[in-house]
Design a protein around this motif. Structure first.
Motif, PDB file in Angstrom:
ATOM      1  N   GLN A 133      59.804  39.844  59.012  1.00  0.00           N
ATOM      2  CA  GLN A 133      61.017  40.597  59.330  1.00  0.00           C
ATOM      3  C   GLN A 133      62.295  39.878  58.881  1.00  0.00           C
ATOM      4  O   GLN A 133      63.379  40.460  58.913  1.00  0.00           O
ATOM      5  CB  GLN A 133      61.082  40.874  60.829  1.00  0.00           C
ATOM      6  CG  GLN A 133      61.058  39.650  61.709  1.00  0.00           C
ATOM      7  CD  GLN A 133      60.856  39.996  63.179  1.00  0.00           C
ATOM      8  OE1 GLN A 133      61.411  40.964  63.680  1.00  0.00           O
ATOM      9  NE2 GLN A 133      60.056  39.202  63.882  1.00  0.00           N
ATOM     10  N   LEU A 134      62.161  38.627  58.452  1.00  0.00           N
ATOM     11  CA  LEU A 134      63.322  37.873  57.979  1.00  0.00           C
ATOM     12  C   LEU A 134      63.554  38.031  56.476  1.00  0.00           C
ATOM     13  O   LEU A 134      64.608  37.677  55.971  1.00  0.00           O
ATOM     14  CB  LEU A 134      63.155  36.386  58.298  1.00  0.00           C
ATOM     15  CG  LEU A 134      62.990  36.014  59.773  1.00  0.00           C
ATOM     16  CD1 LEU A 134      62.844  34.499  59.911  1.00  0.00           C
ATOM     17  CD2 LEU A 134      64.158  36.517  60.601  1.00  0.00           C
ATOM     18  N   ILE A 135      62.559  38.533  55.753  1.00  0.00           N
ATOM     19  CA  ILE A 135      62.661  38.656  54.294  1.00  0.00           C
ATOM     20  C   ILE A 135      63.450  39.920  53.947  1.00  0.00           C
ATOM     21  O   ILE A 135      63.029  41.034  54.259  1.00  0.00           O
ATOM     22  CB  ILE A 135      61.261  38.710  53.644  1.00  0.00           C
ATOM     23  CG1 ILE A 135      60.458  37.447  54.005  1.00  0.00           C
ATOM     24  CG2 ILE A 135      61.392  38.843  52.125  1.00  0.00           C
ATOM     25  CD1 ILE A 135      58.992  37.519  53.613  1.00  0.00           C
ATOM     26  N   THR A 136      64.603  39.750  53.310  1.00  0.00           N
ATOM     27  CA  THR A 136      65.445  40.897  52.980  1.00  0.00           C
ATOM     28  C   THR A 136      65.526  41.177  51.483  1.00  0.00           C
ATOM     29  O   THR A 136      65.811  42.304  51.090  1.00  0.00           O
ATOM     30  CB  THR A 136      66.878  40.685  53.511  1.00  0.00           C
ATOM     31  OG1 THR A 136      67.404  39.457  52.987  1.00  0.00           O
ATOM     32  CG2 THR A 136      66.892  40.642  55.035  1.00  0.00           C
ATOM     33  N   GLY A 169      75.058  34.688  51.114  1.00  0.00           N
ATOM     34  CA  GLY A 169      74.517  35.263  52.344  1.00  0.00           C
ATOM     35  C   GLY A 169      74.921  36.716  52.533  1.00  0.00           C
ATOM     36  O   GLY A 169      74.815  37.253  53.641  1.00  0.00           O
ATOM     37  N   GLU A 170      75.357  37.368  51.474  1.00  0.00           N
ATOM     38  CA  GLU A 170      75.852  38.740  51.552  1.00  0.00           C
ATOM     39  C   GLU A 170      74.737  39.713  51.924  1.00  0.00           C
ATOM     40  O   GLU A 170      73.849  40.004  51.137  1.00  0.00           O
ATOM     41  CB  GLU A 170      76.477  39.156  50.215  1.00  0.00           C
ATOM     42  CG  GLU A 170      77.044  40.562  50.173  1.00  0.00           C
ATOM     43  CD  GLU A 170      78.265  40.737  51.069  1.00  0.00           C
ATOM     44  OE1 GLU A 170      78.530  41.867  51.498  1.00  0.00           O
ATOM     45  OE2 GLU A 170      78.956  39.725  51.328  1.00  0.00           O
ATOM     46  N   LYS A 171      74.786  40.193  53.171  1.00  0.00           N
ATOM     47  CA  LYS A 171      73.802  41.154  53.682  1.00  0.00           C
ATOM     48  C   LYS A 171      72.377  40.677  53.415  1.00  0.00           C
ATOM     49  O   LYS A 171      71.507  41.455  53.037  1.00  0.00           O
ATOM     50  CB  LYS A 171      74.034  42.536  53.079  1.00  0.00           C
ATOM     51  CG  LYS A 171      75.378  43.147  53.475  1.00  0.00           C
ATOM     52  CD  LYS A 171      75.561  44.529  52.902  1.00  0.00           C
ATOM     53  CE  LYS A 171      76.918  45.107  53.336  1.00  0.00           C
ATOM     54  NZ  LYS A 171      77.132  46.460  52.778  1.00  0.00           N
ATOM     55  N   ALA A 172      72.168  39.393  53.622  1.00  0.00           N
ATOM     56  CA  ALA A 172      70.859  38.809  53.306  1.00  0.00           C
ATOM     57  C   ALA A 172      70.416  37.812  54.363  1.00  0.00           C
ATOM     58  O   ALA A 172      71.241  37.140  54.995  1.00  0.00           O
ATOM     59  CB  ALA A 172      70.902  38.115  51.941  1.00  0.00           C
ATOM     60  N   VAL A 229      79.415  32.715  60.985  1.00  0.00           N
ATOM     61  CA  VAL A 229      80.639  33.365  60.516  1.00  0.00           C
ATOM     62  C   VAL A 229      80.306  34.627  59.719  1.00  0.00           C
ATOM     63  O   VAL A 229      81.194  35.373  59.325  1.00  0.00           O
ATOM     64  CB  VAL A 229      81.476  32.416  59.629  1.00  0.00           C
ATOM     65  CG1 VAL A 229      81.988  31.242  60.452  1.00  0.00           C
ATOM     66  CG2 VAL A 229      80.660  31.911  58.434  1.00  0.00           C
ATOM     67  N   ASN A 230      79.023  34.847  59.482  1.00  0.00           N
ATOM     68  CA  ASN A 230      78.541  35.975  58.695  1.00  0.00           C
ATOM     69  C   ASN A 230      78.206  37.131  59.644  1.00  0.00           C
ATOM     70  O   ASN A 230      77.263  37.055  60.429  1.00  0.00           O
ATOM     71  CB  ASN A 230      77.303  35.537  57.902  1.00  0.00           C
ATOM     72  CG  ASN A 230      76.768  36.609  56.973  1.00  0.00           C
ATOM     73  OD1 ASN A 230      76.656  37.768  57.351  1.00  0.00           O
ATOM     74  ND2 ASN A 230      76.420  36.215  55.765  1.00  0.00           N
ATOM     75  N   ASP A 231      78.989  38.212  59.577  1.00  0.00           N
ATOM     76  CA  ASP A 231      78.803  39.335  60.499  1.00  0.00           C
ATOM     77  C   ASP A 231      77.444  40.006  60.327  1.00  0.00           C
ATOM     78  O   ASP A 231      76.844  40.451  61.311  1.00  0.00           O
ATOM     79  CB  ASP A 231      79.907  40.380  60.305  1.00  0.00           C
ATOM     80  CG  ASP A 231      81.246  39.911  60.853  1.00  0.00           C
ATOM     81  OD1 ASP A 231      81.241  39.054  61.764  1.00  0.00           O
ATOM     82  OD2 ASP A 231      82.294  40.385  60.370  1.00  0.00           O
ATOM     83  N   PHE A 232      76.940  40.079  59.098  1.00  0.00           N
ATOM     84  CA  PHE A 232      75.619  40.669  58.888  1.00  0.00           C
ATOM     85  C   PHE A 232      74.567  39.897  59.661  1.00  0.00           C
ATOM     86  O   PHE A 232      73.705  40.477  60.332  1.00  0.00           O
ATOM     87  CB  PHE A 232      75.272  40.680  57.394  1.00  0.00           C
ATOM     88  CG  PHE A 232      73.851  41.108  57.115  1.00  0.00           C
ATOM     89  CD1 PHE A 232      73.523  42.461  57.036  1.00  0.00           C
ATOM     90  CD2 PHE A 232      72.833  40.173  56.932  1.00  0.00           C
ATOM     91  CE1 PHE A 232      72.212  42.859  56.797  1.00  0.00           C
ATOM     92  CE2 PHE A 232      71.527  40.556  56.691  1.00  0.00           C
ATOM     93  CZ  PHE A 232      71.215  41.913  56.620  1.00  0.00           C
ATOM     94  N   ARG A 233      74.634  38.575  59.591  1.00  0.00           N
ATOM     95  CA  ARG A 233      73.636  37.751  60.277  1.00  0.00           C
ATOM     96  C   ARG A 233      73.814  37.788  61.793  1.00  0.00           C
ATOM     97  O   ARG A 233      72.828  37.762  62.532  1.00  0.00           O
ATOM     98  CB  ARG A 233      73.686  36.324  59.730  1.00  0.00           C
ATOM     99  CG  ARG A 233      73.187  36.265  58.292  1.00  0.00           C
ATOM    100  CD  ARG A 233      73.167  34.873  57.698  1.00  0.00           C
ATOM    101  NE  ARG A 233      72.440  34.898  56.427  1.00  0.00           N
ATOM    102  CZ  ARG A 233      72.259  33.844  55.636  1.00  0.00           C
ATOM    103  NH1 ARG A 233      72.761  32.664  55.998  1.00  0.00           N
ATOM    104  NH2 ARG A 233      71.581  33.958  54.513  1.00  0.00           N
ATOM    105  N   VAL A 252      72.722  31.245  61.848  1.00  0.00           N
ATOM    106  CA  VAL A 252      71.515  32.074  62.011  1.00  0.00           C
ATOM    107  C   VAL A 252      71.122  32.713  60.688  1.00  0.00           C
ATOM    108  O   VAL A 252      70.971  33.921  60.554  1.00  0.00           O
ATOM    109  CB  VAL A 252      71.681  33.123  63.136  1.00  0.00           C
ATOM    110  CG1 VAL A 252      71.497  32.483  64.479  1.00  0.00           C
ATOM    111  CG2 VAL A 252      73.017  33.854  63.059  1.00  0.00           C
ATOM    112  N   GLY A 253      70.954  31.822  59.702  1.00  0.00           N
ATOM    113  CA  GLY A 253      70.289  32.207  58.472  1.00  0.00           C
ATOM    114  C   GLY A 253      68.792  32.246  58.736  1.00  0.00           C
ATOM    115  O   GLY A 253      68.363  32.314  59.901  1.00  0.00           O
TER     116      GLY A 253
END
Length: 342
Positions: A311-314, A332-335, A195-199, A171-172
């Motif tokens: 809303q997807l642009i970080t 993908g760090e907090k992004a 596997v990315n908790d932020f995402r 879910v990138g």
């Protein structure tokens, strides 16, 4: 002008280059925003399996100059530009396989979309590869047209019904676009894996049925518990992970569909029990890139607010910081979506 290119594996070079020559029928565009996508990352950090190694195929900007014979566009127009446009006349195009068309691969932005200025060739200009965007649409939002178009094309390749269930693996940015499309199509259950908790936490903001870590040993059971022990109707693999593909095959219901959407590395191989594919009557489909028809539909979805991509642009980076931008996108760090601006 500054232009970014792959210098060597994992290294991006931003060099001063000459402004490209504008031929008859082409247009010169000043890049205002250009997104980074999975295929770009594969070109830089992986083993990309397609011919073109040019970076930046999600650019939007302002027309600086038009070539002889151009009447549909003028200096100052705000535009999204598609990097490839098919012929619509060959065997592939006539069978709906526009992104397999030889002309599709021959029509490129020059020097590339990840450049302060670039030329859109005559073929692209005259065959629907340039779309005017409204003043209300930001260039960053317009840079999301192409990835959304890729998702739109993928959804055209399988059947589904209102009320169906879907599992999205990865879910990138594009994975989340698949989430939004599923919601727009009134799917009753949407499961997100990463596997990315932020995402995973980001996905929860969209009121999905469940957001599950791909390493969770009970991940399949969680799907079965929500689907009357059947599995999901559709599984979309929006990552290059072959383990995700294996999970998708395992968690889709009998007679369901697995969409292979993410970009695998060249030479990627996996052991696959074909008896499972056969006996479950699983439909395995793939989707590569998008045509100009798909980009036109994506623009309509964005401008009508059916899909809210902003809303997807970080994060945004300047073109001078392209290496940092790509490193960030890779981690993908907090992004979510990372955009490069002028």
């Amino acid at each position: 002008m500054k232009t970014a290119s792959v210098k060597e594996p994992s290294v991006i070079s931003v060099d001063e280059t000459k402004s490209p020559d504008l031929g008859d029928g082409g247009i010169l565009v000043k890049m205002e925003a250009c997104g980074i996508c999975g295929s770009d990352l594969e070109k830089v950090f992986g083993q990309y399996g397609q011919p073109s190694m040019r970076l930046g195929h999600e650019p939007a900007g302002i027309v600086l100059e038009v070539g002889i014979g151009v009447t549909k566009f003028k200096k100052g127009d705000r535009v999204f530009t598609h990097h490839h446009v098919p012929c619509y006349d060959c065997h592939y195009c006539k069978h709906g396989n526009e992104t397999m068309c030889q002309k599709y691969y021959e029509t490129n932005l020059s020097p590339c979309g990840l450049s302060e200025k670039f030329v859109v060739p005559e073929w692209n200009v005259s065959h629907g590869g340039v779309l005017k965007i409204s003043d209300s649409l930001t260039f960053e939002e317009a840079a999301m047209i192409e990835p959304l178009a890729c998702c739109v094309r993928a959804w055209s390749k399988y059947s589904y019904h209102q009320g169906d269930s879907v599992a999205i693996f990865g879910v990138g940015p594009t994975g989340m676009m698949h989430v939004m499309i599923a919601q727009a199509k009134k799917f009753s259950k949407i499961f997100c894996f990463d596997v990315n908790d932020f995402r995973l936490n980001f996905a929860k903001k969209f009121n999905v049925t469940d957001s599950i870590n791909s390493a969770d040993e009970n991940r399949k059971q969680k799907i079965l518990d929500h689907t009357e022990n059947r599995g999901v109707d559709v599984a979309i693999v929006a990552t290059s992970s072959l383990q995700a593909l294996a999970d998708a095959i395992d968690m889709v219901r009998k007679g369901g569909t697995v969409m292979m959407f993410g970009v695998p590395s060249k030479g990627a191989k996996m052991d696959l029990d074909m008896n499972k594919i056969y006996s479950k009557e699983i439909t395995l489909v793939t989707s590569y890139a998008a045509s100009d028809k798909d980009t036109a539909e994506a623009l309509s979805l964005i401008e009508s607010s059916q899909i809210d991509v902003k809303q997807l642009i970080t994060h945004t980076y300047s073109i001078s910081d392209s290496q940092k931008a790509f490193d960030h996108a890779r981690s993908g760090e907090k992004a979510m979506k990372i955009i490069i601006t002028k």
